[in-house]
Scaffold this motif. Sequence first.
Motif, mmCIF file in Angstrom:
data_model
loop_
_atom_site.group_PDB
_atom_site.id
_atom_site.type_symbol
_atom_site.label_atom_id
_atom_site.label_comp_id
_atom_site.label_asym_id
_atom_site.label_seq_id
_atom_site.Cartn_x
_atom_site.Cartn_y
_atom_site.Cartn_z
ATOM 1 N N LEU A 1 15.203 0.625 -6.746
ATOM 2 C CA LEU A 1 15.475 0.831 -5.316
ATOM 3 C C LEU A 1 15.586 2.298 -4.944
ATOM 4 O O LEU A 1 15.745 2.619 -3.760
ATOM 5 N N SER A 2 15.504 3.192 -5.922
ATOM 6 C CA SER A 2 15.677 4.621 -5.635
ATOM 7 C C SER A 2 14.562 5.185 -4.766
ATOM 8 O O SER A 2 14.749 6.192 -4.079
ATOM 9 N N GLN B 1 0.798 -1.218 0.000
ATOM 10 C CA GLN B 1 0.000 0.000 0.000
ATOM 11 C C GLN B 1 0.835 1.275 0.000
ATOM 12 O O GLN B 1 0.491 2.240 -0.690
ATOM 13 N N GLN B 2 1.917 1.308 0.756
ATOM 14 C CA GLN B 2 2.674 2.549 0.916
ATOM 15 C C GLN B 2 3.956 2.607 0.089
ATOM 16 O O GLN B 2 4.448 3.705 -0.192
ATOM 17 N N ASP B 3 4.508 1.469 -0.282
ATOM 18 C CA ASP B 3 5.752 1.471 -1.049
ATOM 19 C C ASP B 3 5.573 0.931 -2.470
ATOM 20 O O ASP B 3 6.546 0.847 -3.222
ATOM 21 N N ASN B 4 4.333 0.567 -2.804
ATOM 22 C CA ASN B 4 4.002 0.100 -4.153
ATOM 23 C C ASN B 4 4.869 -1.075 -4.616
ATOM 24 O O ASN B 4 5.286 -1.152 -5.770
ATOM 25 N N SER C 1 13.053 2.489 6.242
ATOM 26 C CA SER C 1 11.987 1.651 6.806
ATOM 27 C C SER C 1 11.555 0.570 5.822
ATOM 28 O O SER C 1 11.226 -0.550 6.220
ATOM 29 N N THR C 2 11.576 0.884 4.516
ATOM 30 C CA THR C 2 11.237 -0.112 3.503
ATOM 31 C C THR C 2 12.197 -1.290 3.575
ATOM 32 O O THR C 2 11.786 -2.454 3.503
ATOM 33 N N VAL C 3 13.473 -0.993 3.711
ATOM 34 C CA VAL C 3 14.489 -2.043 3.808
ATOM 35 C C VAL C 3 14.265 -2.897 5.049
ATOM 36 O O VAL C 3 14.331 -4.127 4.991
ATOM 37 N N GLN D 1 11.271 -11.353 -12.768
ATOM 38 C CA GLN D 1 12.674 -11.273 -12.364
ATOM 39 C C GLN D 1 12.848 -10.395 -11.111
ATOM 40 O O GLN D 1 12.482 -9.220 -11.142
ATOM 41 N N PRO D 2 13.386 -10.957 -10.042
ATOM 42 C CA PRO D 2 13.543 -10.191 -8.794
ATOM 43 C C PRO D 2 14.601 -9.095 -8.881
ATOM 44 O O PRO D 2 14.602 -8.177 -8.056
ATOM 45 N N TRP D 3 15.505 -9.204 -9.855
ATOM 46 C CA TRP D 3 16.549 -8.179 -9.970
ATOM 47 C C TRP D 3 16.050 -6.919 -10.697
ATOM 48 O O TRP D 3 16.741 -5.916 -10.718
ATOM 49 N N LEU D 4 14.836 -6.981 -11.273
ATOM 50 C CA LEU D 4 14.271 -5.810 -11.942
ATOM 51 C C LEU D 4 13.425 -5.015 -10.945
ATOM 52 O O LEU D 4 12.207 -5.177 -10.858
#
Length: 307
Positions: free
Chosen positions: A218-219, A35-38, A224-226, A212-215
């Motif tokens: 991260l910008s 919801q908050q970090d899409n 907190s997301t991490v 693909q998880p590498w796509l």
Amino acid sequence: MKQIIEKKRTLGLLLVILGASFWGIGGTVAQRLFQQDNIAVEWLVSSRLLLAGILLIALYKITHRQASIFVIWRTKQTAFRQILFSLLGMLAVQYTYMMSIAIGNSAVATLLQYLAPLFIMAYYLLTRHSALTRQDGIAVTLTLVGTFLLLTNGSFSTLSVPFMAVFWGILSGLSLAFYSIYAVPLLQQFHSLLVVGWSMLIGGTVMSFFHQPWLIDLSTWTFSTVLYYLFIIIFGTMLAFWFYIASLRYLSPKEASLLGSLEPLTAVITSVWWLKISFGGYQFMGTLLILLMILYLTVFQKKQRER
């Protein structure tokens, strides 16, 4: 001998309670990321399975230095069972549950997932492994009614969701039932760290061919997301599934799946405390029913064994 059996059962109860609790809390954290970090559902499923699988296999190697991590693959029979468990168990239960949440809502998704005890009992009846007892009926009734009240606060209107949300939710319940039953022979031969670790690594690898998880950009991630993502990897995935599958060494699939109803309980508690979601009277009643079911399984059945 009886004391040893009771200690193993107590360990099994502790493992399934911790596993279900971590999975429930992880679901709340995942909802926050959606919801908050899409964060995309598919990306989260593929990346969490890959990372958690690698960590579990590494943990097994650290704690069992002389043992091979490839022991499961030495015979065609165990290799086939491991692959089937990875795809129809681990990957399926992760993906179907998240899809049901994404299309509908977490209440309906969790409620449908906890049809799993019914599917397990139906399987045992059809294969004549066991008969349906009055105790089974009581436990299932307490679980389903308690979970319904907990997730909907007694209102049927919250169950009005798209057909595909119901479809994925029922598949989630079937996947959880398969996951609980099919893992038992593997656990009788191999360490739970290996069984769960390989299932996550295989499931994540297959998922990576489609998402693909590498796509990932991260910008836009914050600190907190991490932290939330790491919590999902370690507690909401790695420990949650390891503890649940390890409990099957000491509990029956029926008991483990019923005690897994702590998942929606912890999800609601953390949502109320952290996401500030209101908690109604019917939800309180549902909580009491789930706690009563746990008390019933741990105390009443212990008395039955002592007779």
